[in-house]
Design a protein around this motif. Structure first.
Motif, mmCIF file in Angstrom:
data_model
loop_
_atom_site.group_PDB
_atom_site.id
_atom_site.type_symbol
_atom_site.label_atom_id
_atom_site.label_comp_id
_atom_site.label_asym_id
_atom_site.label_seq_id
_atom_site.Cartn_x
_atom_site.Cartn_y
_atom_site.Cartn_z
ATOM 1 N N ASP A 188 0.834 -1.199 0.000
ATOM 2 C CA ASP A 188 0.000 0.000 0.000
ATOM 3 C C ASP A 188 0.871 1.252 0.000
ATOM 4 O OD1 ASP A 188 -2.447 -1.371 0.016
ATOM 5 O OD2 ASP A 188 -2.362 -1.620 2.187
ATOM 6 N N GLY A 189 0.414 2.266 -0.721
ATOM 7 C CA GLY A 189 1.132 3.533 -0.753
ATOM 8 C C GLY A 189 2.267 3.600 -1.747
ATOM 9 N N LEU A 190 2.347 2.652 -2.675
ATOM 10 C CA LEU A 190 3.397 2.674 -3.696
ATOM 11 C C LEU A 190 3.137 3.784 -4.707
ATOM 12 C CD1 LEU A 190 3.820 -1.138 -4.566
ATOM 13 C CD2 LEU A 190 5.064 0.212 -2.879
ATOM 14 N N CYS A 212 -0.855 -2.991 -7.577
ATOM 15 C CA CYS A 212 0.241 -2.528 -8.424
ATOM 16 C C CYS A 212 -0.252 -1.547 -9.484
ATOM 17 C CB CYS A 212 0.946 -3.706 -9.081
ATOM 18 S SG CYS A 212 1.879 -4.743 -7.924
ATOM 19 N N LYS A 213 -1.376 -1.864 -10.086
ATOM 20 C CA LYS A 213 -1.956 -0.999 -11.115
ATOM 21 C C LYS A 213 -2.317 0.365 -10.537
ATOM 22 C CE LYS A 213 -3.698 -0.487 -15.344
ATOM 23 N NZ LYS A 213 -2.784 -0.362 -16.494
ATOM 24 N N GLN A 214 -2.960 0.366 -9.398
ATOM 25 C CA GLN A 214 -3.354 1.627 -8.761
ATOM 26 C C GLN A 214 -2.161 2.459 -8.322
ATOM 27 O OE1 GLN A 214 -6.026 0.421 -5.626
ATOM 28 N NE2 GLN A 214 -7.456 -0.542 -7.064
ATOM 29 N N SER A 215 -1.056 1.793 -8.020
ATOM 30 C CA SER A 215 0.130 2.497 -7.542
ATOM 31 C C SER A 215 0.763 3.378 -8.612
ATOM 32 C CB SER A 215 1.166 1.492 -7.029
ATOM 33 O OG SER A 215 1.814 0.825 -8.115
ATOM 34 N N GLN A 216 0.362 3.195 -9.870
ATOM 35 C CA GLN A 216 0.968 3.922 -10.981
ATOM 36 C C GLN A 216 0.153 5.123 -11.445
ATOM 37 O OE1 GLN A 216 1.449 0.465 -13.694
ATOM 38 N NE2 GLN A 216 3.634 0.655 -13.335
ATOM 39 N N SER A 217 -0.948 5.386 -10.767
ATOM 40 C CA SER A 217 -1.887 6.409 -11.243
ATOM 41 C C SER A 217 -1.303 7.817 -11.269
ATOM 42 C CB SER A 217 -3.161 6.377 -10.388
ATOM 43 O OG SER A 217 -2.841 6.602 -9.014
#
Length: 546
Positions: A188-190, A212-217
């Motif tokens: 979390d928080g990446l 992982c996908k959300q971490s790149q937003s």
């Protein structure tokens, strides 16, 4: 040098043999180069990571240890496509996500390690946080360790990249590369620039992918690369991504940000044809030794127990466990139909009832004039245990519920009246009437009486090999002939893939659960009850469709 075009030219002339989907994808890529629309192909950006890898990165293991890496043409073509297509206005990369599907021992770790190094220090991104991930941290460390060894082999890289306790750090841009397992506290928080998901077939739920996908937003041009061989676990994130990638290649889904490269046999039978092996093994004869693969194939011919592993890992054929009743190729049928086309028709019903843990499944089987078998199902789970099932079983029951394939019963047990309600609904709303409903001998008496009270003709089905063997053989033959059309129901597909076979002393067979109690077969059992009815009433039933 345009490696995409060079590679496709060799595919087109037949100099390089490849899978239908790889050929199709590179054909599209070449067309996009020659006919740009919104995105252009920047050859300089395409070649930059290739030049970086071949200049600075060295092999760390085996006979090539210490030597500069010379990428294979298929690797150069992939990297070129990944980095070369950019928005003609902003210059930002087109592709943000990619599935690279390739058999084992085809140089994937080396290629990905090179990409990871490039993204960390040479992609022009400040604070480029890069991660290698997998279900287990040991698996995630394979790519990380490969990068670490590359850095140690190169005086230029060693000078600027620092090995810290848990990562590699590039002080000039404050960028890092770190391995992460599914259970890592740091998920979390990446804020990831690059995520490499290794061996996707081992990831049993979507959570790791979603995180992982959300971490790149927050990134301008992030990159998520999933790389994997085939696996034996069905209806997991791997199956989801495989199906998605296939549809992108085939053109049924349009996604300009997704790059699918799928090295696989076009037909399961090709595993014994050496001329087809390169379809799943683009590095065969160079990185991957031909003689080693030949030896494995010969061993599998003599020992069928070795076949599943070779098909999955060396030929990228999606398979079930070695003890499974059906191969994936046999059970898979993606043909769909409209239930409303069967209004006014007769059917055969089947039900497999449970109390709490297992799924409950209700089935209707009908036909058309060509005697194709059409299967409609509804599944049931207790509402109180629903979230627990999702978390502990790691099965997407929630997705199936949203798709209308599964219903929840109030409380902590199955309400059999909900099953009755579905059969009534199919009669009244869809006009599909079961002439018989076959039920297992463990079914509650009150449910049978309730169904009979609503006008259904109930038939008790003994769950033994003597009763089930011939219908089960007929069902297998129908599946192999692609005569069983079940609307690509993922729950039924999952149940079929979980089904094993038990044989008695007389050679009769019956379905059996696998050793994993979370792998349900209730959809198979319910459908098989319909085939018992079809076996017992074949002429009587099929005459209504002729």
């Amino acid at each position: 040098m345009n490696y995409v075009k060079e590679y496709f030219n060799k595919l087109e002339t037949g100099e390089i043999v490849t899978s239908k989907r790889v050929y199709k994808e590179y054909s599209k890529l070449v067309n996009d180069i020659e006919n740009p629309d919104g995105f252009i192909f920047d050859e300089e950006k395409a070649n930059r990571p290739i030049e970086f890898i071949e200049r600075f990165c060295k092999h760390s293991k085996g006979e090539w240890a210490g030597r500069p890496i010379k990428l294979e043409l298929f690797q150069k073509a992939y990297i070129s496509a990944l980095f070369g297509f950019v928005d003609k206005e902003t210059g930002l990369r087109k592709y943000r996500e990619s599935l690279f599907y390739v058999a084992r021992k085809n140089g994937k770790s080396t290629m990905l390690a090179g990409i990871a190094l490039y993204m960390m220090i040479a992609d022009g991104e400040a604070g480029a946080d890069c991660y290698s991930t997998a279900t287990k941290k040991d698996q995630a460390k394979i790519i990380f360790d490969e990068v670490t060894h590359m850095v140690q082999q190169s005086p230029e890289l060693r000078k600027y990249i620092k090995k810290r306790k848990s990562d590699l750090y590039f002080p000039l841009t404050m960028s890092k590369l770190q391995p992460l397992g599914k259970n890592s506290d740091t998920l979390d928080g990446l804020n990831a620039q690059l995520v490499i998901m290794d061996e996707l077939h081992g990831v049993k739920d979507r959570n790791l992918y979603e995180v992982c996908k959300q971490s790149q937003s927050a990134r301008r041009q992030p990159l998520l690369i999933m790389i994997t061989t085939a696996g034996t676990v069905r209806e997991c994130i791997f199956d989801d991504m495989y199906d998605y990638a296939s549809k992108v290649v085939d053109g049924t889904i349009k996604d300009d940000t997704f790059l699918p490269i799928m090295y696989e046999l076009d037909d399961r039978k090709e595993w014994q044809d050496p001329t087809a092996w390169r379809k799943a093994n683009p590095a065969l004869g160079s990185i991957k030794k031909l003689e080693d693969l030949m030896a494995k194939v010969e061993r599998a011919k003599q020992n069928p127990k070795d076949l599943t592993g070779i098909l999955c890992k060396d030929f990228n054929v999606r398979e079930n466990s070695a003890t499974a009743w059906l191969t994936f190729d046999t059970l898979n049928n993606e043909t769909c139909f409209d239930v409303n086309q069967f209004k006014g028709q007769w059917a055969i019903g089947g039900a497999d009832l449970s109390l709490t843990t297992d799924l409950t499944c209700a089935t209707l089987l009908t036909m058309d004039k060509d005697l194709n078998r059409y299967v409609m199902q509804m599944y049931f789970l207790p509402e109180d245990n629903f979230q627990k099932h999702i978390q502990e079983d790691r099965i997407p029951y929630d997705k199936w519920k949203e798709a209308g394939l599964l219903r929840l019963c109030k409380g902590n047990t199955i309400n059999y009246s909900d099953v009755t309600a579905w059969f009534i609904e199919m009669v009244k709303e869809k006009g599909i009437t079961p002439a018989w409903v076959y039920y297992d001998s463990w079914s509650a008496r009150y449910w049978v009486e309730e169904m009979e009270g609503n006008g259904f003709n109930m038939v008790r089905c003994i769950q033994g090999a003597k009763t089930l063997s011939l219908p089960m053989q007929h069902l297998q033959a129908d599946l192999e002939a692609k005569k069983v059309i079940y609307n690509n129901n993922p729950i039924l597909k999952w149940c079929l893939s979980n089904t094993c076979v038990e044989e008695d002393r007389n050679g009769n067979i019956m379905p059996k659960k696998s050793s994993n109690p979370r792998r349900r077969i209730d959809g198979t059992a319910s459908m098989l009850n319909c085939w018992v009815g079809l076996y017992e009433h074949y002429n009587e039933f099929t005459d209504t469709f002729k």
